[in-house]
Design a protein around this motif. Structure first.
Motif, PDB file in Angstrom:
ATOM      1  N   THR A   6      29.342  62.504  61.655  1.00 46.80           N
ATOM      2  CA  THR A   6      28.891  61.235  62.211  1.00 46.80           C
ATOM      3  C   THR A   6      29.962  60.157  62.028  1.00 46.80           C
ATOM      4  N   VAL A   7      30.217  59.387  63.084  1.00 43.80           N
ATOM      5  CA  VAL A   7      31.191  58.287  63.010  1.00 43.80           C
ATOM      6  C   VAL A   7      30.571  57.027  63.595  1.00 43.80           C
ATOM      7  N   GLU A   8      31.036  55.897  63.115  1.00 44.63           N
ATOM      8  CA  GLU A   8      30.595  54.601  63.615  1.00 44.63           C
ATOM      9  C   GLU A   8      31.572  54.080  64.672  1.00 44.63           C
ATOM     10  N   ALA A   9      31.115  53.157  65.500  1.00 43.41           N
ATOM     11  CA  ALA A   9      32.007  52.513  66.473  1.00 43.41           C
ATOM     12  C   ALA A   9      33.094  51.749  65.733  1.00 43.41           C
ATOM     13  N   ASP A  10      34.304  51.799  66.253  1.00 44.98           N
ATOM     14  CA  ASP A  10      35.424  51.163  65.542  1.00 44.98           C
ATOM     15  C   ASP A  10      35.680  49.735  65.995  1.00 44.98           C
ATOM     16  N   GLY A  11      34.904  49.227  66.965  1.00 49.51           N
ATOM     17  CA  GLY A  11      35.088  47.861  67.431  1.00 49.51           C
ATOM     18  C   GLY A  11      36.211  47.689  68.414  1.00 49.51           C
ATOM     19  N   GLU A  12      36.929  48.767  68.728  1.00 41.21           N
ATOM     20  CA  GLU A  12      38.047  48.697  69.671  1.00 41.21           C
ATOM     21  C   GLU A  12      37.817  49.616  70.866  1.00 41.21           C
ATOM     22  N   GLY A  13      36.556  49.905  71.149  1.00 42.79           N
ATOM     23  CA  GLY A  13      36.227  50.725  72.305  1.00 42.79           C
ATOM     24  C   GLY A  13      35.752  52.113  71.967  1.00 42.79           C
ATOM     25  N   GLU A  14      36.107  52.617  70.770  1.00 40.65           N
ATOM     26  CA  GLU A  14      35.664  53.956  70.384  1.00 40.65           C
ATOM     27  C   GLU A  14      34.195  53.907  70.003  1.00 40.65           C
ATOM     28  N   PRO A  15      33.339  54.752  70.593  1.00 42.54           N
ATOM     29  CA  PRO A  15      31.901  54.632  70.389  1.00 42.54           C
ATOM     30  C   PRO A  15      31.434  55.319  69.113  1.00 42.54           C
ATOM     31  N   ALA A  16      30.188  55.016  68.737  1.00 48.15           N
ATOM     32  CA  ALA A  16      29.525  55.756  67.659  1.00 48.15           C
ATOM     33  C   ALA A  16      29.027  57.083  68.213  1.00 48.15           C
ATOM     34  N   GLY A  17      28.924  58.067  67.360  1.00 46.78           N
ATOM     35  CA  GLY A  17      28.441  59.379  67.782  1.00 46.78           C
ATOM     36  C   GLY A  17      28.796  60.417  66.738  1.00 46.78           C
ATOM     37  N   VAL A  18      29.058  61.649  67.172  1.00 51.57           N
ATOM     38  CA  VAL A  18      29.480  62.698  66.242  1.00 51.57           C
ATOM     39  C   VAL A  18      30.841  63.217  66.698  1.00 51.57           C
ATOM     40  N   ARG A  19      31.776  63.231  65.751  1.00 49.18           N
ATOM     41  CA  ARG A  19      33.145  63.644  66.050  1.00 49.18           C
ATOM     42  C   ARG A  19      33.311  65.140  65.794  1.00 49.18           C
ATOM     43  N   VAL A  20      33.986  65.821  66.704  1.00 52.07           N
ATOM     44  CA  VAL A  20      34.277  67.247  66.544  1.00 52.07           C
ATOM     45  C   VAL A  20      35.402  67.402  65.526  1.00 52.07           C
ATOM     46  N   ASP A  21      35.111  68.128  64.440  1.00 54.33           N
ATOM     47  CA  ASP A  21      36.115  68.319  63.389  1.00 54.33           C
ATOM     48  C   ASP A  21      36.787  69.687  63.455  1.00 54.33           C
ATOM     49  N   SER A  22      36.085  70.711  63.957  1.00 55.56           N
ATOM     50  CA  SER A  22      36.687  72.033  64.093  1.00 55.56           C
ATOM     51  C   SER A  22      35.956  72.804  65.177  1.00 55.56           C
ATOM     52  N   ILE A  23      36.638  73.786  65.737  1.00 59.13           N
ATOM     53  CA  ILE A  23      36.091  74.603  66.823  1.00 59.13           C
ATOM     54  C   ILE A  23      36.348  76.070  66.504  1.00 59.13           C
ATOM     55  N   ARG A  24      35.304  76.888  66.579  1.00 63.14           N
ATOM     56  CA  ARG A  24      35.447  78.301  66.261  1.00 63.14           C
ATOM     57  C   ARG A  24      36.035  79.065  67.441  1.00 63.14           C
ATOM     58  N   PRO A  25      37.116  79.810  67.196  1.00 66.19           N
ATOM     59  CA  PRO A  25      37.654  80.667  68.268  1.00 66.19           C
ATOM     60  C   PRO A  25      36.591  81.658  68.736  1.00 66.19           C
ATOM     61  N   GLY A  26      36.536  81.889  70.024  1.00 67.76           N
ATOM     62  CA  GLY A  26      35.563  82.818  70.579  1.00 67.76           C
ATOM     63  C   GLY A  26      34.293  82.160  71.068  1.00 67.76           C
ATOM     64  N   SER A  27      34.071  80.902  70.691  1.00 62.55           N
ATOM     65  CA  SER A  27      32.902  80.174  71.179  1.00 62.55           C
ATOM     66  C   SER A  27      33.196  79.619  72.569  1.00 62.55           C
ATOM     67  N   ASP A  28      32.136  79.256  73.300  1.00 62.11           N
ATOM     68  CA  ASP A  28      32.337  78.671  74.621  1.00 62.11           C
ATOM     69  C   ASP A  28      32.957  77.277  74.517  1.00 62.11           C
ATOM     70  N   ALA A  29      32.791  76.649  73.332  1.00 55.64           N
ATOM     71  CA  ALA A  29      33.401  75.332  73.121  1.00 55.64           C
ATOM     72  C   ALA A  29      34.916  75.416  73.026  1.00 55.64           C
ATOM     73  N   ASP A  30      35.433  76.585  72.673  1.00 52.77           N
ATOM     74  CA  ASP A  30      36.868  76.779  72.533  1.00 52.77           C
ATOM     75  C   ASP A  30      37.522  76.671  73.913  1.00 52.77           C
ATOM     76  N   GLY A  31      38.338  75.653  74.109  1.00 52.30           N
ATOM     77  CA  GLY A  31      38.986  75.420  75.384  1.00 52.30           C
ATOM     78  C   GLY A  31      38.317  74.330  76.206  1.00 52.30           C
ATOM     79  N   LYS A  32      37.064  73.995  75.848  1.00 45.92           N
ATOM     80  CA  LYS A  32      36.358  72.928  76.562  1.00 45.92           C
ATOM     81  C   LYS A  32      36.308  71.643  75.744  1.00 45.92           C
ATOM     82  N   LEU A  33      36.151  71.777  74.430  1.00 42.76           N
ATOM     83  CA  LEU A  33      36.159  70.623  73.537  1.00 42.76           C
ATOM     84  C   LEU A  33      37.454  70.601  72.754  1.00 42.76           C
ATOM     85  N   GLN A  34      37.768  69.443  72.204  1.00 43.02           N
ATOM     86  CA  GLN A  34      38.951  69.294  71.364  1.00 43.02           C
ATOM     87  C   GLN A  34      38.562  68.598  70.069  1.00 43.02           C
ATOM     88  N   VAL A  35      39.298  68.910  69.012  1.00 43.47           N
ATOM     89  CA  VAL A  35      39.097  68.200  67.749  1.00 43.47           C
ATOM     90  C   VAL A  35      39.365  66.718  67.979  1.00 43.47           C
TER      91      VAL A  35
END
Length: 410
Positions: free
Chosen positions: A325-354
């Motif tokens: 979980t991350v908070e808005a930084d006041g410079e345009g970056e929104p609050a939400g959940v930040r991707v910290d790692s991606i497992r190879p072999g998942s469908d997220a691999d190649g679609k999402l980025q850290v």
């Protein structure tokens, strides 16, 4: 660990502080000698004080250097841990689906058993586990589940191994096949080609209360200490412990556990196994005692039955990412959940980025990690998550299919 302290050496009293010897006759000629002795005493005192000051300075420098080295130690240790890649587990697989299940027996109404009786009832059900891995030997403990050779142990005991052997208390040794293992719950089931084994009786962990007496039997620190029993109490129930990216719900106990106890038995006062020991709390900078953990039999039965039936635990859809979980930084970056790692072999691999910040999933606002998990848990493997995310100042849409968790672990 104790902080800095200085143990001052005994400093001999100055000559003028030495009491007169009552047996010594008084000196008659003091005119010249007294001033001389006073000067000598002052010089001697200054020399002593200078030596003490130099000693203290040297000791302080030495102690400071020690603490600087100790302070750097955790960084190095953490770096090694986070960059370590676990080798693939290639132990030959056993057939599955023979209908075997783990039986849980309610505790009887009889009086608690003595420690000696509990040991005799269980020691033949405790085995040693030897694993051959690319980087050396693995060693742990196992519990006999059935007369025909099903053995329960920890997943981390056999993880990365190519071969596994099981040694009984009577010194008989058998090669073991791997029925299945589950990293999330740290459980594994082995099968040996033996009959007439002594299975443990498994009790109901849900009947435990804080303060109940328990005993642990296992092989701490290796083969020479195998069959060691320690005693303690249940000090917490349903303790959430975060390990290797997963939250385990465990029993906490004061019974002494050490390396090698992994996969051993935690036993109630009626001689029933109510947990499989798997963790001990440790610290690099302080002493930790009496903080051991075990997987409750309520979890053990569910997972073991799945492993024997299918070789894996099914029904766990996953995105294949870790988030924070991350908070808005006041410079345009929104609050939400930040991707910290991606497992190879998942469908997220190649679609999402850290670094991607997910703010919406299937039309539901995502402010904290629980929001994303709630949407994910309502779906099944194969279902698609439509994600809205922020990446480097740009809004993006990504569709990610959920996959079975075991496909990313085997």
């Amino acid at each position: 660990m104790r902080g800095y302290y200085y143990q001052q050496n005994d400093v001999p009293p100055a000559p003028w502080q030495v009491p007169p010897d009552p047996k010594r006759p008084p000196r008659r000629d003091r005119g010249v000698l007294v001033p001389f002795l006073c000067v000598l005493a002052v010089l001697l005192g200054l020399v002593i004080l200078l030596c003490v000051a130099l000693y203290r300075l040297s000791d302080i420098d030495s102690e400071a250097n020690f603490h600087q080295e100790e302070w750097r130690e955790p960084d190095s240790w953490e770096s090694q841990q986070t960059t370590e890649v676990t080798a693939k587990t290639t132990v030959e697989r056993a057939p599955t689906g023979d209908g075997t299940t783990l039986t849980i027996v309610p505790a009887g109404a009889e009086a608690p058993h003595s420690f000696q009786q509990i040991y005799q009832e269980n020691i033949s059900s405790i085995v040693s586990i030897w694993g051959t891995a690319s980087d050396g030997m693995a060693f742990g403990t196992g519990v006999v589940m059935t007369e025909n050779g099903y053995i329960i142990t920890n997943a981390h005991v056999i993880e990365g191994c190519s071969e596994v052997e099981v040694c009984l208390q009577n010194e008989e040794t058998y090669p073991a096949l791997l029925v299945g293992y589950d990293v999330q719950t740290d459980l594994a089931v082995l099968k040996v080609g033996a009959s007439g084994l002594t299975p443990a009786q498994f009790g109901d962990s849900s009947a435990l209360q804080v303060g109940d007496t328990v005993l642990a039997i296992g092989n701490p620190l290796g083969e020479e200490l195998r069959g060691t029993m320690t005693d303690g109490i249940i000090s917490a129930i349903n303790r959430d412990v975060y390990v290797d990216g997963y939250t385990m719900v465990l029993l906490q106990t004061t019974a002494a556990l050490n390396s090698g106890n992994s996969g051993g038995a935690l036993i109630n006062d009626h001689g029933q196994v109510i947990g499989i020991t798997n963790l001990k709390m440790e610290s690099y900078d302080s002493t930790v005692e009496g903080l051991g953990f075990a997987i409750p039999t309520s979890t053990v039965k569910t997972v073991v039955d799945e492993l024997i039936a299918h070789g894996v635990v099914t029904g766990r859809p996953t995105i294949g990412i870790t988030v924070m979980t991350v908070e808005a930084d006041g410079e345009g970056e929104p609050a939400g959940v930040r991707v910290d790692s991606i497992r190879p072999g998942s469908d997220a691999d190649g679609k999402l980025q850290v670094g991607d910040i997910i703010v919406e999933a299937n039309g539901v606002k995502v402010s904290v990690t629980d929001d994303l998990m709630a949407v994910k848990d309502s779906l099944e493997a194969g279902d698609v998550l439509s994600l809205r995310l922020w990446r480097d100042g740009v809004w993006l849409e990504r569709d990610v299919a959920l996959v079975e968790q075991y496909t990313l672990e085997t």
